[in-house]
Design an enzyme around this catalytic site. Sequence first.
Site, mmCIF file in Angstrom:
data_model
loop_
_atom_site.group_PDB
_atom_site.id
_atom_site.type_symbol
_atom_site.label_atom_id
_atom_site.label_comp_id
_atom_site.label_asym_id
_atom_site.label_seq_id
_atom_site.Cartn_x
_atom_site.Cartn_y
_atom_site.Cartn_z
ATOM 1 N N GLY A 119 0.830 -1.199 0.000
ATOM 2 C CA GLY A 119 0.000 0.000 0.000
ATOM 3 C C GLY A 119 0.862 1.245 0.000
ATOM 4 N N GLY B 123 1.821 0.553 13.066
ATOM 5 C CA GLY B 123 1.056 -0.682 13.187
ATOM 6 C C GLY B 123 1.492 -1.538 14.359
ATOM 7 C CD GLU C 194 5.464 5.470 6.946
ATOM 8 O OE1 GLU C 194 4.928 6.352 6.281
ATOM 9 O OE2 GLU C 194 5.050 5.115 8.062
HETATM 10 MO MO1 MOS Z 1 2.226 5.067 5.237
HETATM 11 S S1 MOS Z 1 2.449 6.626 3.892
HETATM 12 O O1 MOS Z 1 1.979 5.931 6.650
HETATM 13 O O2 MOS Z 1 0.868 4.220 4.794
#
Ligand code: MOS
Length: 667
Positions: free
Chosen positions: A213, A483, A630
């Site tokens: 995603g 998450g 990230e």
């Molecule tokens: Mo990521 S851009 O926080 O799904």
Amino acid sequence: MGLATYAAEYPVEGVAHAYPVQSRVAKGRIARIDCDEALTMPGVVIVLSSENPPELAKDADAELALFQSREVAYRGQLVAVVVADTYENARAAADAVRVEYEPGNHDVSLSADHPGLYQPEVVNPDYPSDTEKGDVEAGLAAAATAVDVTYTTPVLHNNPMEPHAAVALWDTEGRLLVYDATQGATLSRDTIARTLGLPAERVRVVSRHVGGGFGSKGTTRPHSVLAAIAARAAGRPVKLALTRQQMFDVTGYRTPTIQRVRLGADTEGRLTALEHVAYEQSSTLVEFAEQTAVVARVMYATPALRTAHRLVRLDVATPSWMRAPGECPGMYALESAMDELAYAMGMDPVELRVRNDADAEPDGGLPFSSRNLVACLREGAHRFDWDRRDPAPGLRREGEWLAGTGVAASTYPARRRPSKAVATLTDDGDFLIQVAATDIGTGARTALTRIAAATLGVAPDRVHVELGDSDLPEAPVAGSSMGTASWGSAVVRACEELKADGKEGRADTTEEVAADARTARHAFGAQFAEVRVNAVTGEVRVPRLLGVFAAGHIVDARLARSQFVGGMTMGLGMALMEETLTDEEFGGFLRRDLAQYHVPACADVERIEAVWLDEQDDGLNPMGSKGIGEIGIVGTAAAIGNAVYHATGHRIRHLPITPPKILALRF
Ligand code: MOS
């Protein structure tokens, strides 16, 4: 093994297929939509458009308020949908829908002097747009060395392997089930329910497996709502699977940026001033203000600090989330500028960063829960033989190839959001963990299994994790690298309660998470790049990338390495390849497929190493973990750009660094 079922793959009896019609103009008004011919074509069930607008909530998000308005906001916007018995029939009939426009004059070009630029109230998610501490002009005037540089980054698109898709089914009681390609079942359920004006209990979203995603599935995209309203109107289940080209139009993109960075330093290399101003775009529909300059509030100690964001609303699709939104483009500019400052004053770029390390958040003054940027820089420098590097740029040439190395820092917030989870002792003596988390290819099941097993003190094979369904305990999205920290906290608390109770534990971490705001929580890292630049062909090769990260306790080494390496690979793409061109003449985007939008393939990626420091931080969450999804992309492009400078002696300030830009240099 191909066993994971993705949204479009659920076998649903009697499913019809939807194919959208997209606007051919970037701005204007729809005068008329003629679907007479389409309706006579084979297999066609219905055509929906603003001629027969579906009933949606009045306060629906403007990107999701399908067919409620006759105004066109961007080229590629969904203006109608055809439902037919097969995909091919739907597609053929969609081609036969005639849309007449009264076109307007579109404006799709971002510039730093655009008359429409304004200061948004906040930037994502809720930071102040501008901050100012101390006197930047005085700091720059007093500096022994100063740089004033402007960088640009292009429109970038996420390209997850699984294209966006949704299958919508209404049952006889009016309850909606959507198999959705989403990063968050709970959020998607809430968004779809709100858009349709339904209570959340009447919607269920299932997303057991998601094929990537990177943010493009982090908010509900229009196709999911469209599948739901098409199924309602057609009176049967409807599947809507976007094509790769349609994804470029309606699943969001990273805003292009223009960033001006001004830095001043004293003779010791200590910053006297730092200013970071970002110019970016949003649509006329929704204000999406990327937090690009926010990284400058975290990175370096300085007596004078100014950050600002300016936004212009153009006739474009609304930008959205893309891996490390804000931090990624922001650190490209800041870390390139730090490199320029290092060369301007003749100081080693690692040393310059070390000297300006901050012991509290430079902007707000909050203490860091942990900060090991310097340790990452030192460890990376050691592993990269940085002390053997010749600091002078443009000197190492072997035949056609120029060689160089570069460094940049990485950072990403380490937050968490409230989550619920339930842990149950099953009849066969195993443990069932339920949480509406999502596995977007990161291995969320594996991570949560480990966390639960460790808390319960049992072998992982006795733990079964159920996720990817909004009927499970509510959980936040797989996004913002939150998450594992968010779901994991709830899983630990639920398991602790199960241990006390013997049978079941239920957790809701809302209160626990509220206390997090007392410290500044960020992961840090350092990236080192080696490049070879071909003076004849202009190609840039990256023989080696090294990332050293300090991201708390690493829950699972294999999964973590995969996230870091994946992020760094995506950063390599940003540095050298990825760029969506805006079509100035017609609006919308050019390069809407993988033949033209290049992402790194295996042959582009040579040696990428990701390592981490064992960071002990008990104040973060029960796992002591920081997000890792990230940070790997943050700083990579700057490290590569800095290495290109070291190789060539020329600074390319506009990404991506493509062969034509290299060939325009004079070596
Ligand atoms: Mo990521 S851009 O926080 O799904």
